[in-house]
Enzyme design. Structure first.
Site, PDB file in Angstrom:
ATOM      1  N   ASP A  12       0.370  -0.817   1.026  1.00 24.69           N
ATOM      2  CA  ASP A  12      -0.578  -0.695  -0.087  1.00 24.69           C
ATOM      3  C   ASP A  12      -1.332   0.628  -0.002  1.00 24.69           C
ATOM      4  O   ASP A  12      -1.559   1.142   1.090  1.00 24.69           O
ATOM      5  CB  ASP A  12      -1.562  -1.880  -0.016  1.00 24.69           C
ATOM      6  CG  ASP A  12      -2.333  -2.060  -1.316  1.00 24.69           C
ATOM      7  OD1 ASP A  12      -1.988  -1.409  -2.324  1.00 24.69           O
ATOM      8  OD2 ASP A  12      -3.289  -2.847  -1.314  1.00 24.69           O
ATOM      9  N   ARG A  16      -4.019   5.016  -4.624  1.00 21.98           N
ATOM     10  CA  ARG A  16      -5.278   5.649  -4.187  1.00 21.98           C
ATOM     11  C   ARG A  16      -5.013   6.972  -3.468  1.00 21.98           C
ATOM     12  O   ARG A  16      -5.754   7.932  -3.610  1.00 21.98           O
ATOM     13  CB  ARG A  16      -6.069   4.684  -3.285  1.00 21.98           C
ATOM     14  CG  ARG A  16      -6.962   3.754  -4.091  1.00 21.98           C
ATOM     15  CD  ARG A  16      -7.381   2.565  -3.295  1.00 21.98           C
ATOM     16  NE  ARG A  16      -6.255   1.651  -3.125  1.00 21.98           N
ATOM     17  CZ  ARG A  16      -6.224   0.659  -2.246  1.00 21.98           C
ATOM     18  NH1 ARG A  16      -7.234   0.464  -1.435  1.00 21.98           N
ATOM     19  NH2 ARG A  16      -5.171  -0.134  -2.190  1.00 21.98           N
ATOM     20  N   TRP A  17      -3.934   7.018  -2.712  1.00 23.43           N
ATOM     21  CA  TRP A  17      -3.580   8.267  -2.022  1.00 23.43           C
ATOM     22  C   TRP A  17      -3.399   9.381  -3.058  1.00 23.43           C
ATOM     23  O   TRP A  17      -3.881  10.501  -2.880  1.00 23.43           O
ATOM     24  CB  TRP A  17      -2.285   8.052  -1.228  1.00 23.43           C
ATOM     25  CG  TRP A  17      -1.855   9.217  -0.394  1.00 23.43           C
ATOM     26  CD1 TRP A  17      -2.155   9.436   0.920  1.00 23.43           C
ATOM     27  CD2 TRP A  17      -1.026  10.310  -0.805  1.00 23.43           C
ATOM     28  NE1 TRP A  17      -1.569  10.603   1.348  1.00 23.43           N
ATOM     29  CE2 TRP A  17      -0.871  11.160   0.320  1.00 23.43           C
ATOM     30  CE3 TRP A  17      -0.408  10.667  -1.998  1.00 23.43           C
ATOM     31  CZ2 TRP A  17      -0.122  12.337   0.272  1.00 23.43           C
ATOM     32  CZ3 TRP A  17       0.332  11.849  -2.052  1.00 23.43           C
ATOM     33  CH2 TRP A  17       0.475  12.669  -0.927  1.00 23.43           C
ATOM     34  N   SER A  57       6.528  -6.385  -6.047  1.00 20.77           N
ATOM     35  CA  SER A  57       6.213  -7.815  -6.197  1.00 20.77           C
ATOM     36  C   SER A  57       6.593  -8.309  -7.587  1.00 20.77           C
ATOM     37  O   SER A  57       6.782  -7.527  -8.525  1.00 20.77           O
ATOM     38  CB  SER A  57       4.726  -8.053  -5.944  1.00 20.77           C
ATOM     39  OG  SER A  57       3.970  -7.636  -7.061  1.00 20.77           O
ATOM     40  N   ASN A  60       4.312  -6.976  -9.951  1.00 18.66           N
ATOM     41  CA  ASN A  60       4.399  -5.538 -10.257  1.00 18.66           C
ATOM     42  C   ASN A  60       5.160  -5.255 -11.553  1.00 18.66           C
ATOM     43  O   ASN A  60       5.037  -4.169 -12.128  1.00 18.66           O
ATOM     44  CB  ASN A  60       5.079  -4.758  -9.114  1.00 18.66           C
ATOM     45  CG  ASN A  60       4.204  -4.576  -7.885  1.00 18.66           C
ATOM     46  OD1 ASN A  60       4.709  -4.401  -6.774  1.00 18.66           O
ATOM     47  ND2 ASN A  60       2.887  -4.606  -8.048  1.00 18.66           N
ATOM     48  N   TRP A  61       5.938  -6.236 -12.069  1.00 16.31           N
ATOM     49  CA  TRP A  61       6.629  -6.031 -13.355  1.00 16.31           C
ATOM     50  C   TRP A  61       5.622  -5.761 -14.470  1.00 16.31           C
ATOM     51  O   TRP A  61       5.954  -5.182 -15.494  1.00 16.31           O
ATOM     52  CB  TRP A  61       7.479  -7.255 -13.727  1.00 16.31           C
ATOM     53  CG  TRP A  61       8.705  -7.435 -12.893  1.00 16.31           C
ATOM     54  CD1 TRP A  61       8.983  -8.470 -12.055  1.00 16.31           C
ATOM     55  CD2 TRP A  61       9.851  -6.560 -12.815  1.00 16.31           C
ATOM     56  NE1 TRP A  61      10.203  -8.295 -11.448  1.00 16.31           N
ATOM     57  CE2 TRP A  61      10.756  -7.142 -11.899  1.00 16.31           C
ATOM     58  CE3 TRP A  61      10.189  -5.336 -13.406  1.00 16.31           C
ATOM     59  CZ2 TRP A  61      11.975  -6.545 -11.577  1.00 16.31           C
ATOM     60  CZ3 TRP A  61      11.411  -4.745 -13.089  1.00 16.31           C
ATOM     61  CH2 TRP A  61      12.282  -5.351 -12.188  1.00 16.31           C
ATOM     62  N   ARG A 180      -1.156  -5.008   6.820  1.00 18.18           N
ATOM     63  CA  ARG A 180      -1.438  -4.574   5.444  1.00 18.18           C
ATOM     64  C   ARG A 180      -2.273  -3.303   5.515  1.00 18.18           C
ATOM     65  O   ARG A 180      -3.307  -3.272   6.194  1.00 18.18           O
ATOM     66  CB  ARG A 180      -2.194  -5.640   4.655  1.00 18.18           C
ATOM     67  CG  ARG A 180      -2.428  -5.145   3.213  1.00 18.18           C
ATOM     68  CD  ARG A 180      -3.009  -6.177   2.288  1.00 18.18           C
ATOM     69  NE  ARG A 180      -3.016  -5.635   0.936  1.00 18.18           N
ATOM     70  CZ  ARG A 180      -2.864  -6.355  -0.174  1.00 18.18           C
ATOM     71  NH1 ARG A 180      -2.707  -7.648  -0.100  1.00 18.18           N
ATOM     72  NH2 ARG A 180      -2.872  -5.777  -1.347  1.00 18.18           N
ATOM     73  N   ARG A 186      -5.917  -9.225   1.786  1.00 18.25           N
ATOM     74  CA  ARG A 186      -5.298 -10.305   1.006  1.00 18.25           C
ATOM     75  C   ARG A 186      -3.840 -10.426   1.419  1.00 18.25           C
ATOM     76  O   ARG A 186      -3.253  -9.483   1.942  1.00 18.25           O
ATOM     77  CB  ARG A 186      -5.298  -9.946  -0.495  1.00 18.25           C
ATOM     78  CG  ARG A 186      -6.613  -9.963  -1.172  1.00 18.25           C
ATOM     79  CD  ARG A 186      -6.401  -9.796  -2.682  1.00 18.25           C
ATOM     80  NE  ARG A 186      -5.928  -8.454  -3.027  1.00 18.25           N
ATOM     81  CZ  ARG A 186      -6.720  -7.401  -3.172  1.00 18.25           C
ATOM     82  NH1 ARG A 186      -8.022  -7.516  -3.012  1.00 18.25           N
ATOM     83  NH2 ARG A 186      -6.220  -6.224  -3.484  1.00 18.25           N
ATOM     84  N   GLU A 199       0.296 -13.346  13.159  1.00 22.00           N
ATOM     85  CA  GLU A 199      -0.910 -12.555  13.433  1.00 22.00           C
ATOM     86  C   GLU A 199      -1.091 -11.539  12.304  1.00 22.00           C
ATOM     87  O   GLU A 199      -0.123 -10.901  11.877  1.00 22.00           O
ATOM     88  CB  GLU A 199      -0.755 -11.788  14.768  1.00 22.00           C
ATOM     89  CG  GLU A 199      -0.676 -12.675  15.986  1.00 22.00           C
ATOM     90  CD  GLU A 199      -1.982 -13.436  16.224  1.00 22.00           C
ATOM     91  OE1 GLU A 199      -3.067 -12.866  15.989  1.00 22.00           O
ATOM     92  OE2 GLU A 199      -1.898 -14.613  16.638  1.00 22.00           O
TER      93      GLU A 199
END
Ligand code: FPP
Length: 247
Positions: A12, A16-17, A57, A60-61, A180, A186, A199
């Site tokens: 993820d 933003r990058w 995901s 994401n569609w 993540r 999330r 974990e």
């Protein structure tokens, strides 16, 4: 150091990058592919058996058509460029998700790459594409209902194994570690069933900045964790007993 047998990653922060650099989102995804390449290679080199990446995901569609198209193009270009590397490193490609929804050309490349790497004995690289865990569970339950209606199963035959055998992840061990990136905490509809005892590791690093050193840090933290699988720490230190935890 104890390594996870199966590592799963929610990649993820590409958008933003790019935004931090005033670049279009797609350039963040393009940089994200570089991170994929490095992490796949490092996991294979370290001897991790299974690596699963959440690449696209079910939800994401709903992104703008241009971004979806660009992600599909990046995936096709990745597959085209990486086949040779996969063959060289013994990597086997696997896919989970509703790939019937993927564009025919990308689907054909996926099937071709899976076929060509089918007999390889190294790391299994699973791409989650058009993947949603609730969708996967619904498809598995529909398959159970069909078997029940056909008289192949009775209600009493429906147990954890029967359901797990109908998930896209059949044949994969449950993940030991989930990473993540980008500071979001999330699960986002990823492997809900399979993550029962996994974990979790969250890092602020954005995916395009995630380098092998960040991976090593996550693996180091994982190695320090005590995994109890519902038992007590004392029980684990005494050694395994009959009828203990299920994993
Ligand atoms: C999340 O960042 C990332 C994605 C939705 C796609 C991940 C895809 C790649 C890394 C490239 C293609 C993959 C392969 C395997 C070749 P985001 O766009 O949600 O970022 P944001 O939350 O900062 O907007």
């Amino acid at each position: 150091m104890s390594l996870p047998r199966h590592l799963a990653i929610i990649m993820d922060g590409n958008g933003r990058w790019a935004r931090q650099r005033a670049l279009p989102r797609i350039l963040g995804h393009r940089q994200g592919v570089e991170a994929v390449r490095d992490v796949v290679e490092e996991c294979s080199r370290l001897g991790i058996g299974w690596l699963t990446l959440y690449a696209f995901s079910h939800e994401n569609w709903g992104r703008p058509e241009e971004e979806v198209g660009a992600l599909m193009d990046l995936l096709a270009s990745y597959l085209g460029k990486e086949l040779e590397g996969m063959l060289r490193h013994g990597i086997r490609l696997n896919v989970i998700g509703d790939i019937a929804r993927m564009p025919a050309s990308v689907r054909a490349m996926l099937l071709d790459t899976m076929e060509r790497t089918r007999h390889q004995q190294g790391m299994v690289l699973t791409l989650a594409l058009s993947y949603g865990s609730r969708d996967e569970l619904v498809r598995a339950m529909r398959s159970l209902a069909a078997a029940l209606a056909a008289g192949e199963l009775t209600a009493a035959d429906i147990d954890e194994q029967a359901l797990a055998a109908r998930l896209d992840t059949v044949g994969l061990p449950d993940p030991d570690l989930l990473i993540r990136t980008s500071g979001e905490m999330r699960i986002s509809n990823f492997l809900l069933w399979q993550l029962a005892y996994t974990e979790l590791y969250f890092t602020e690093t954005l995916w395009p900045d995630f380098k092998p050193t960040h991976l090593h840090e996550a693996l180091h933290v994982f190695a320090q964790r005590e995994r109890r699988f519902g038992l007590t720490g004392e029980q684990l230190r005494e050694g395994p007993k009959q009828g203990g935890g299920s994993h």
